[in-house]
Design a protein around this motif. Structure first.
Motif, mmCIF file in Angstrom:
data_model
loop_
_atom_site.group_PDB
_atom_site.id
_atom_site.type_symbol
_atom_site.label_atom_id
_atom_site.label_comp_id
_atom_site.label_asym_id
_atom_site.label_seq_id
_atom_site.Cartn_x
_atom_site.Cartn_y
_atom_site.Cartn_z
ATOM 1 N N GLU A 128 -4.624 27.945 23.388
ATOM 2 C CA GLU A 128 -4.209 26.980 24.281
ATOM 3 C C GLU A 128 -2.763 27.503 24.556
ATOM 4 O OE1 GLU A 128 -3.849 24.744 26.346
ATOM 5 O OE2 GLU A 128 -5.576 23.179 26.165
ATOM 6 N N GLY A 137 -2.409 30.948 26.096
ATOM 7 C CA GLY A 137 -3.872 30.553 26.090
ATOM 8 C C GLY A 137 -4.737 31.661 26.229
ATOM 9 N N ASN A 183 -10.982 26.652 26.053
ATOM 10 C CA ASN A 183 -9.711 26.175 26.869
ATOM 11 C C ASN A 183 -10.258 26.037 28.216
ATOM 12 O OD1 ASN A 183 -7.437 25.890 28.157
ATOM 13 N ND2 ASN A 183 -6.216 27.561 27.339
#
Length: 467
Positions: free
Chosen positions: A233, A252, A260
């Motif tokens: 993330e 991320g 995600n």
């Protein structure tokens, strides 16, 4: 991703489909979004194989995952990245943590044989990049892997330097629990968690580098920017050091199947000049977080469109014909009858106004002779139309009266058998209508599928195989 990513069977169709679409998404993102920037270098921040530490001793599975990785990011000798320098740092899914490496040093041998050194530095423009193996930082200092990493870090602290430095570490540096991650994070913040082996207290898992190790690294390397991964993330934090504030960007994942919903990558711009005091100012290093399409939402939108299509095919055709084309077709039929058949009616009317007489000639042959009627019946067009209209109306009234009388007789008789028959007849009619509509919708769906599915498959595998 691989079979350790989800609870699928090792040879299940669901696993094959999920793996294919995960790889395809990253390949499309890399070729369509990242390479068009024409980067001078590409930096990978670790975790290339989800089950790397599980498959490390199985050469065939490691090689299979490595081949997929190279194909996704076009890293072959003839690929689009053949002229672009690519730099790697190890992740915990590639080699494991300090506890794993102490018992399985072959993890390191396999990694370095494929991707190169774990601790090294390089220069792009006028900026120095320092890559470290963060998995070994908090290990036992007596272990060779940990002592080697610390020797590399301490070696960078000696001697003068003129270029600003960027630190590359897979595991993010320490931050207090519940430290805000900035506006780009969508999931809950992850706090520090360290798991150690009950046998020798070596680290088996950690979310962040420990506080003491993070401070030592920052004081020794003195970076102006830190780039990290591991968290899947986005997170941006500031570290306060003796040399000022240092910003860290945790990037991320680039995959849409790793927890995600908003995959991303970072565009990093470095200057070709340096400042006299050797420190970086704002224009020297610039960062821009770039988000990729949200693939899961796209598939949800596909499902919604499919449902809408089925409903439209089931409902719209019938009502559309009745409401919009019924009146139009009536007018067209009327015009056709009046224009095309008017001549035939005229000939028929002429025949109706004539009389026929049979006569014998002198030789005994019979002939039919057409004669005009003495009292021809002349009826105007308007009069005939009116009479026909009146006749139709009288017939309709008579039919309505007969139907009403029949309905009244049925009600008075109170015969239960007739109700059952009517109900059965209605049920059969409704079932027949539903069956006809289902067949019609199924046929339309098949037509749409025949046109679209081959085109979709062609584009799908074209993107996957494109070089």
């Amino acid at each position: 991703m691989d079979r350790t990513s989800h609870d699928f069977g090792p040879k299940s169709v669901a696993l094959e489909i999920a793996t294919f679409y995960s790889d395809l998404y990253m390949r499309r993102a890399f070729l369509s979004s990242i390479l068009p920037f024409k980067p001078d270098a590409i930096l990978f921040l670790g975790d290339y194989f989800d089950g790397g530490t599980t498959y490390i001793l199985l050469a065939n599975r490691w090689q299979e995952s490595l081949s997929r990785f190279k194909h996704i990011f076009d890293l072959g000798k003839q690929g689009k990245t053949k002229d672009i320098p690519v730099y790697y740092i190890p992740g915990n899914h590639d080699i494991g943590y300090a506890g794993h490496l102490f018992h399985k040093p072959e993890f390191i041998e396999r990694y370095e044989g494929t991707f190169g050194k774990r601790n090294y530095n390089f220069t792009i423009g006028k900026v120095d990049f320092v890559a470290i193996d963060a998995q070994t930082i908090d290990g036992n200092i007596k272990d060779n892997t940990t002592s080697f990493t610390w020797s590399f870090v301490d070696g960078l602290s000696t001697g003068g330097r003129t270029n600003p430095r960027v630190l590359l570490t897979h595991i993010p540096l320490y931050r207090p629990d519940w430290t805000p991650c900035g506006p780009h994070r969508s999931s809950e913040i992850i706090n520090q968690r360290i798991s150690r082996s009950a046998y020798d207290q070596r680290i088996l898992y950690q979310n962040y580098v420990t506080k003491e190790s993070a401070e030592h690294i920052l004081d020794s390397i003195q970076p102006v920017l830190v780039l990290s991964g591991h968290d899947h993330e986005q997170c941006t934090v500031n570290h306060e050091t003796k040399h000022g504030t240092v910003k860290e960007h945790t990037l991320g994942t680039v995959s849409w199947q790793q927890g995600n919903f908003y995959p991303s990558f970072m565009l990093l711009s470095v200057g070709n000049f340096t400042h006299a005091n050797g420190s970086s100012q704002e224009p020297v290093i610039l960062t821009q977080l770039c988000f990729l399409p949200t693939q899961l939402f796209i598939y949800i939108w596909y499902i919604i469109l499919f449902v809408v299509t089925i409903l439209a095919l089931s409902i719209l055709p019938t009502y559309d014909i009745n409401l919009h084309f019924g009146h139009l077709m009536t007018k067209i039929n009327k015009l056709v009858r009046e224009d095309l058949f008017s001549s035939s009616r005229k000939e028929k009317n002429e025949d109706e106004n004539c009389e026929y007489e049979m006569m014998w000639d002198a030789e005994g042959s019979l002939h039919v002779i057409k004669k005009l009627s003495k009292t021809p019946l002349v009826v105007s067009k308007e009069t005939s139309s009116t009479e026909r209209g009146n006749a139709v109306m009288r017939a309709a009234r008579k039919q309505m009266v007969l139907e009403q009388e029949g309905a009244t007789k049925v009600d008075i008789s109170g015969d239960p058998g007739s109700d059952v028959k009517n109900l059965t007849r209605s049920s059969k009619s409704l079932l027949r209508i539903m069956l006809q509509r289902f067949i019609r919708v199924l046929g339309m769906v098949l037509v749409i599928a025949v046109v679209n599915v081959p085109l979709y498959m062609m584009l799908l595998f074209k993107d996957w195989a494109e070089q």
